[in-house]
Design an enzyme around this catalytic site. Structure first.
Site, PDB file in Angstrom:
ATOM      1  N   GLU A 159       2.772  -8.228  -1.665  1.00 24.19           N
ATOM      2  CA  GLU A 159       1.548  -8.867  -1.152  1.00 24.19           C
ATOM      3  C   GLU A 159       1.498 -10.364  -1.416  1.00 24.19           C
ATOM      4  O   GLU A 159       0.913 -11.122  -0.641  1.00 24.19           O
ATOM      5  CB  GLU A 159       0.305  -8.203  -1.761  1.00 24.19           C
ATOM      6  N   GLY A 201       0.817  -1.213   0.000  1.00 24.97           N
ATOM      7  CA  GLY A 201       0.000   0.000   0.000  1.00 24.97           C
ATOM      8  C   GLY A 201       0.852   1.265   0.000  1.00 24.97           C
ATOM      9  O   GLY A 201       0.399   2.320  -0.461  1.00 24.97           O
TER      10      GLY A 201
HETATM   11  N1  CO8 Z   1       2.107  -3.785   8.794  1.00 26.28           N
HETATM   12  C1  CO8 Z   1       2.269  -3.846  10.133  1.00 26.28           C
HETATM   13  N2  CO8 Z   1       3.466  -3.771  10.745  1.00 26.28           N
HETATM   14  C2  CO8 Z   1       4.554  -3.653   9.964  1.00 26.28           C
HETATM   15  C3  CO8 Z   1       4.472  -3.599   8.560  1.00 26.28           C
HETATM   16  C4  CO8 Z   1       3.180  -3.680   7.971  1.00 26.28           C
HETATM   17  N3  CO8 Z   1       2.990  -3.581   6.639  1.00 26.28           N
HETATM   18  N4  CO8 Z   1       5.729  -3.503   8.067  1.00 26.28           N
HETATM   19  C5  CO8 Z   1       6.549  -3.471   9.117  1.00 26.28           C
HETATM   20  N5  CO8 Z   1       5.857  -3.558  10.268  1.00 26.28           N
HETATM   21  C6  CO8 Z   1       6.380  -3.573  11.618  1.00 26.28           C
HETATM   22  C7  CO8 Z   1       7.044  -4.901  11.957  1.00 26.28           C
HETATM   23  O1  CO8 Z   1       6.070  -5.850  12.351  1.00 26.28           O
HETATM   24  C8  CO8 Z   1       7.964  -4.495  13.085  1.00 26.28           C
HETATM   25  O2  CO8 Z   1       7.217  -4.375  14.266  1.00 26.28           O
HETATM   26  P1  CO8 Z   1       7.835  -4.934  15.662  1.00 26.28           P
HETATM   27  O3  CO8 Z   1       9.069  -4.094  15.881  1.00 26.28           O
HETATM   28  O4  CO8 Z   1       6.742  -4.644  16.644  1.00 26.28           O
HETATM   29  O5  CO8 Z   1       8.149  -6.384  15.471  1.00 26.28           O
HETATM   30  C9  CO8 Z   1       8.410  -3.075  12.703  1.00 26.28           C
HETATM   31  O6  CO8 Z   1       7.439  -2.617  11.750  1.00 26.28           O
HETATM   32  C10 CO8 Z   1       9.771  -3.047  12.021  1.00 26.28           C
HETATM   33  O7  CO8 Z   1       9.754  -3.983  10.942  1.00 26.28           O
HETATM   34  P2  CO8 Z   1      10.869  -5.131  10.794  1.00 26.28           P
HETATM   35  O8  CO8 Z   1      11.418  -5.543  12.115  1.00 26.28           O
HETATM   36  O9  CO8 Z   1      10.265  -6.211   9.935  1.00 26.28           O
HETATM   37  O10 CO8 Z   1      11.999  -4.310   9.995  1.00 26.28           O
HETATM   38  P3  CO8 Z   1      13.042  -4.881   8.933  1.00 26.28           P
HETATM   39  O11 CO8 Z   1      13.976  -3.743   8.646  1.00 26.28           O
HETATM   40  O12 CO8 Z   1      13.609  -6.189   9.353  1.00 26.28           O
HETATM   41  O13 CO8 Z   1      12.165  -5.163   7.606  1.00 26.28           O
HETATM   42  C11 CO8 Z   1      10.502  -4.643   5.945  1.00 26.28           C
HETATM   43  C12 CO8 Z   1      11.523  -4.094   6.967  1.00 26.28           C
HETATM   44  C13 CO8 Z   1      11.228  -5.359   4.822  1.00 26.28           C
HETATM   45  C14 CO8 Z   1       9.750  -3.443   5.394  1.00 26.28           C
HETATM   46  C15 CO8 Z   1       9.531  -5.626   6.674  1.00 26.28           C
HETATM   47  O14 CO8 Z   1       9.000  -4.994   7.833  1.00 26.28           O
HETATM   48  C16 CO8 Z   1       8.375  -6.079   5.826  1.00 26.28           C
HETATM   49  O15 CO8 Z   1       8.531  -6.956   4.994  1.00 26.28           O
HETATM   50  N6  CO8 Z   1       7.173  -5.491   6.066  1.00 26.28           N
HETATM   51  C17 CO8 Z   1       5.961  -5.904   5.406  1.00 26.28           C
HETATM   52  C18 CO8 Z   1       5.911  -5.342   4.009  1.00 26.28           C
HETATM   53  C19 CO8 Z   1       4.654  -5.813   3.325  1.00 26.28           C
HETATM   54  O16 CO8 Z   1       4.378  -6.985   3.201  1.00 26.28           O
HETATM   55  N7  CO8 Z   1       3.858  -4.828   2.857  1.00 26.28           N
HETATM   56  C20 CO8 Z   1       2.621  -5.120   2.180  1.00 26.28           C
HETATM   57  C21 CO8 Z   1       1.503  -5.168   3.158  1.00 26.28           C
HETATM   58  S1  CO8 Z   1       0.003  -5.735   2.412  1.00 26.28           S
HETATM   59  C22 CO8 Z   1      -0.578  -4.371   1.613  1.00 26.28           C
HETATM   60  O17 CO8 Z   1      -0.038  -3.296   1.663  1.00 26.28           O
HETATM   61  C23 CO8 Z   1      -1.829  -4.633   0.851  1.00 26.28           C
HETATM   62  C24 CO8 Z   1      -2.429  -3.364   0.390  1.00 26.28           C
HETATM   63  C25 CO8 Z   1      -3.858  -3.644   0.148  1.00 26.28           C
HETATM   64  C26 CO8 Z   1      -4.657  -2.423  -0.105  1.00 26.28           C
HETATM   65  C27 CO8 Z   1      -4.600  -1.445   1.008  1.00 26.28           C
HETATM   66  C28 CO8 Z   1      -5.377  -1.927   2.174  1.00 26.28           C
HETATM   67  C29 CO8 Z   1      -5.419  -0.948   3.319  1.00 26.28           C
END
Ligand code: CO8
Length: 259
Positions: free
Chosen positions: A133, A110
Site C-alpha cells: 500500500e 487486502g
Molecule cells: N486492483 C485493481 N486491479 C488490479 C489490482 C488491484 N489491486 N491488481 C492487479 N490488477 C489488475 C491490473 O490493473 C491488470 O489489469 P489490466 O489487464 O486491465 O491492465 C491485471 O490485474 C493484471 O495485473 P498486471 O498486468 O499488473 O500483472 P503483473 O503480473 O504485471 O503484476 C502485480 C501483478 C504485481 C500483482 C500487480 O498487478 C500489482 O502490483 N497489483 C497491485 C497490488 C497492490 O498494490 N495491492 C494493494 C492494493 S491497496 C489495498 O489492498 C488496500 C487495502 C485496504 C483495505 C481494504 C479496502 C477494501
C-alpha cells in the site's frame, strides 16, 4: 446459489470451498466480491453439514488486494462516512468454524490481510505475500499493520510495510506467517485433507479451540484496527493517495508530493 465473483462448492460432504474468481483483475477485492464472500462464508457457517471452510484463489493470484480502480476515486469524506472498509471485511472474523486460506500466487494488500483473517494459511510454493500500500500513497487498511507484526514480529512487518516488497512462500513460512508450504500441484489436496481432519473432530471442541487461540492472538487488536482504519481514511485527504492510485491505473511511476 450463483455468484458473480466467487464460486462455491462442497467437498467430501463436509468442507465448504470458496474460490475467488475475478481472474482479469487478479481477484482484486471489490465490493461485490467482498459481499459475496461474506454471504458464502455465513451460509457455510450456518450449514450443519460443514465442519471447515477453505478460501482459495487461482494459481496466479489468491488476491492482489483491494480493487484500486474502485477505490482510487474516493475522497476522505467518502471513506470516513462509509467507514470503508468495514463492509463485509469483518465478516470473516465472525465465522465460528475454522477457515483455511489456500494461497497460490499473489496475496497482496487486502489479499494478504484476507489470508491473515483466516485461521490457517497453507501456501503453494509460488505464493507471494506483501503489503504494498505504501507504493499507492496509503497504508494497509484491513488489519495488516496489526496482524502482520503479531504473525511475523515487528522487524519483518516493518520491512514489508515500509518497503512494500513481496516475500515468497519459503520466507513466509520461516517468518511464521504460513502454516505449511506445498508444491502448487498439491495445494488443493493438502488444504482439503487438513479441512477433513478438522471436520472429523467435535465441532464444539473445534469452535472452542478456535475461540481460545484467537483470544490469545487478538488482545488489544480491536483498538489497533480502528486506529489503523482512521489513519487509512485520513490518507484520502492527501494528494499522494490520488497520485499513487492514478499512477498505478495509468501504468506510470508515481511522483509523490510529500517526500
Ligand atoms: N486492483 C485493481 N486491479 C488490479 C489490482 C488491484 N489491486 N491488481 C492487479 N490488477 C489488475 C491490473 O490493473 C491488470 O489489469 P489490466 O489487464 O486491465 O491492465 C491485471 O490485474 C493484471 O495485473 P498486471 O498486468 O499488473 O500483472 P503483473 O503480473 O504485471 O503484476 C502485480 C501483478 C504485481 C500483482 C500487480 O498487478 C500489482 O502490483 N497489483 C497491485 C497490488 C497492490 O498494490 N495491492 C494493494 C492494493 S491497496 C489495498 O489492498 C488496500 C487495502 C485496504 C483495505 C481494504 C479496502 C477494501
Amino acid at each position: 446459489m450463483t455468484y458473480e465473483t466467487i464460486e462455491t462448492r462442497v467437498e467430501a460432504g463436509q468442507v465448504g470451498i470458496v474460490t475467488l474468481n475475478r481472474p482479469k483483475a487478479l481477484n482484486a477485492l471489490n465490493d461485490t466480491l467482498m459481499d459475496e464472500l461474506g454471504e458464502a462464508l455465513k451460509a457455510f457457517d450456518a450449514d450443519e453439514a460443514i465442519g471447515c471452510i477453505i478460501v482459495t484463489g487461482s494459481e496466479r493470484a489468491f488476491a492482489a488486494g483491494a480493487d484500486i480502480a474502485a477505490m482510487a476515486k474516493y475522497t476522505f469524506a467518502d471513506v470516513y462516512k462509509g467507514d470503508f472498509i468495514t463492509r463485509n471485511w469483518e465478516t470473516i472474523r465472525s465465522i465460528r468454524k475454522p477457515v483455511i486460506a489456500a494461497v497460490s500466487g499473489f496475496a497482496l494488500g487486502g489479499g494478504c490481510e484476507l489470508a491473515m483473517m483466516c485461521d490457517v494459511i497453507i501456501a503453494a510454493d509460488n505464493a507471494k505475500f506483501g503489503q504494498p500500500e505504501i507504493k499507492l500513497g496509503v497504508i494497509p487498511g484491513a488489519g495488516g499493520t496489526q496482524r502482520l507484526p503479531r504473525a511475523v514480529g515487528k522487524a519483518k512487518a516493518m520491512d514489508l510495510v515500509l518497503t512494500g516488497r513481496m516475500m515468497d512462500a519459503a520466507e513466509a513460512e520461516r517468518a511464521g506467517l504460513v502454516s505449511r508450504v506445498v508444491p502448487y500441484e498439491k495445494l488443493a489436496d493438502e488444504a482439503l485433507a487438513a479441512a477433513i481432519v478438522i471436520s472429523g473432530f467435535s465441532r464444539v471442541a473445534v469452535m472452542a479451540a478456535k475461540e481460545a487461540v484467537n483470544r490469545a492472538y487478538e488482545g488489544g487488536l480491536a483498538d489497533g484496527v480502528m486506529f489503523e482504519r482512521r489513519l487509512f481514511h485520513s490518507l484520502y485527504a492527501t494528494e499522494d493517495q490520488k497520485e499513487g492510485m492514478d499512477a498505478f491505473l495509468n501504468k506510470r511511476a508515481a511522483v509523490f508530493k510529500h517526500r
